[in-house]
Design a protein around this motif. Structure first.
Motif, short mmCIF file in Angstrom:
data_model
loop_
_atom_site.label_atom_id
_atom_site.label_comp_id
_atom_site.label_asym_id
_atom_site.label_seq_id
_atom_site.Cartn_x
_atom_site.Cartn_y
_atom_site.Cartn_z
N SER A 175 50.46 52.77 40.47
CA SER A 175 51.16 51.81 39.63
C SER A 175 50.29 50.57 39.47
O SER A 175 49.52 50.22 40.36
N SER A 176 50.44 49.91 38.33
CA SER A 176 49.59 48.74 38.09
C SER A 176 49.88 47.62 39.07
O SER A 176 49.00 46.82 39.37
N TRP A 177 51.10 47.55 39.60
CA TRP A 177 51.42 46.46 40.52
C TRP A 177 50.60 46.55 41.79
O TRP A 177 50.32 45.53 42.43
N SER A 178 50.16 47.76 42.18
CA SER A 178 49.45 47.92 43.45
C SER A 178 48.12 47.17 43.44
O SER A 178 47.75 46.55 44.43
N TRP A 179 47.40 47.20 42.35
CA TRP A 179 46.14 46.47 42.30
C TRP A 179 46.31 45.07 41.73
O TRP A 179 45.52 44.18 42.01
N GLU A 180 47.36 44.83 40.94
CA GLU A 180 47.59 43.49 40.39
C GLU A 180 47.99 42.49 41.48
O GLU A 180 47.63 41.31 41.40
N VAL A 181 48.72 42.94 42.48
CA VAL A 181 49.07 42.07 43.60
C VAL A 181 47.81 41.67 44.36
O VAL A 181 47.65 40.51 44.76
N LEU A 182 46.89 42.60 44.53
CA LEU A 182 45.63 42.29 45.21
C LEU A 182 44.79 41.31 44.40
O LEU A 182 44.13 40.42 44.96
N ILE A 183 44.81 41.44 43.09
CA ILE A 183 44.11 40.47 42.24
C ILE A 183 44.73 39.10 42.39
O ILE A 183 44.03 38.08 42.45
N ALA A 184 46.06 39.04 42.46
CA ALA A 184 46.75 37.75 42.64
C ALA A 184 46.35 37.11 43.96
O ALA A 184 46.12 35.90 44.03
N VAL A 185 46.26 37.91 45.02
CA VAL A 185 45.83 37.38 46.32
C VAL A 185 44.41 36.84 46.22
O VAL A 185 44.10 35.75 46.71
N GLY A 186 43.53 37.59 45.53
CA GLY A 186 42.16 37.12 45.34
C GLY A 186 42.09 35.86 44.49
O GLY A 186 41.26 34.99 44.72
N MET A 187 42.99 35.75 43.50
CA MET A 187 42.99 34.58 42.62
C MET A 187 43.50 33.33 43.32
O MET A 187 43.20 32.22 42.90
N ILE A 188 44.24 33.50 44.38
CA ILE A 188 44.69 32.33 45.15
C ILE A 188 43.64 31.95 46.19
O ILE A 188 43.30 30.78 46.34
N SER A 189 43.09 32.94 46.89
CA SER A 189 42.20 32.62 48.01
C SER A 189 40.76 32.32 47.58
O SER A 189 40.12 31.45 48.17
N LEU A 190 40.25 33.01 46.57
CA LEU A 190 38.86 32.77 46.17
C LEU A 190 38.61 31.38 45.59
O LEU A 190 37.59 30.77 45.91
N PRO A 191 39.47 30.86 44.72
CA PRO A 191 39.20 29.49 44.24
C PRO A 191 39.14 28.46 45.37
O PRO A 191 38.33 27.54 45.33
N ILE A 192 39.99 28.64 46.38
CA ILE A 192 39.98 27.69 47.50
C ILE A 192 38.62 27.72 48.21
O ILE A 192 38.01 26.68 48.46
N SER A 193 38.12 28.92 48.49
CA SER A 193 36.84 29.01 49.18
C SER A 193 35.66 28.72 48.26
O SER A 193 34.70 28.08 48.66
#
Length: 196
Positions: free
Chosen positions: A168-186
């Motif tokens: 399902s698209s949500w399985s990888w979209e949630v991981l992208i959301a996690v990356g979009m929150i954590s990567l800008p910070i670092s």
């Protein structure tokens, strides 16, 4: 639907964080990074509310996001080098040549998928190498690890596992959301530490 809304919310958070935290002295990185992240909610809105040419528009948005992120990485790499051995500034915009060649490839899904896979994979590989090579400059290393790992996992789920399993698209979209929150910070902390 909820995963698209999650991506919209996390991209707005990332836009706010980029505008607030990046110093004004590096406007090229700030504007390019902001534009690339700002295109994500536009893409997601067109996925939620499709129109006649939304598939074509979404392809162009996705390739623009990938190219803008590669430009940010090239600017960052250029700025990390000593001034005497830096490549000329206009070379950071070489990825824009992909946009010029893209219309000739559009309409052939196999070729466009290969281009998307290569652009996204190259971006992930470059940011990983940057973080490993300059780990002492990362303010929040745990966010960098979480962001890179979640984006690599999402990349693998979408491009590799998606061919073998029904995901399902949500399985990888949630991981992208996690990356979009954590990567800008670092990444913002990394840019501030390496460009001051």
């Amino acid at each position: 639907m909820w995963s698209h809304l999650l991506l919209i919310l996390t991209s707005f958070f990332s836009c706010y964080y980029i505008l607030k935290q990046l110093p004004g002295g590096i406007l090229d990185i700030k504007i390019t990074l902001f534009l690339s992240v700002l295109l994500i909610p536009v893409h997601e809105i067109f996925v939620i509310y499709p129109f006649q040419f939304s598939e074509i528009v979404n392809e162009w948005i996705l390739i623009s996001i990938s190219i803008l992120l590669l430009i940010v990485l090239l600017i960052t790499i250029r700025n990390l080098k000593p001034e005497i051995i830096r490549y000329p500034y206009p070379l950071v915009y070489v990825p824009l040549l992909v946009l010029a060649a893209y219309p000739s490839l559009q309409g052939t899904p196999a070729l466009t998928n290969i281009i998307f896979m290569m652009l996204q994979g190259a971006g992930l590989l470059v940011i990983s190498i940057l973080f490993v090579g300059h780990s002492e400059s990362i303010e929040h290393p745990k966010y960098a690890i979480i962001g890179v790992c979640s984006l690599f996992t999402a990349y693998g789920m979408y491009w590799i596992a998606g061919d073998f399993y029904e995901l399902s698209s949500w399985s990888w979209e949630v991981l992208i959301a996690v990356g979009m929150i954590s990567l800008p910070i670092s990444f913002v902390g990394f840019i501030k530490n390496t460009h001051t």
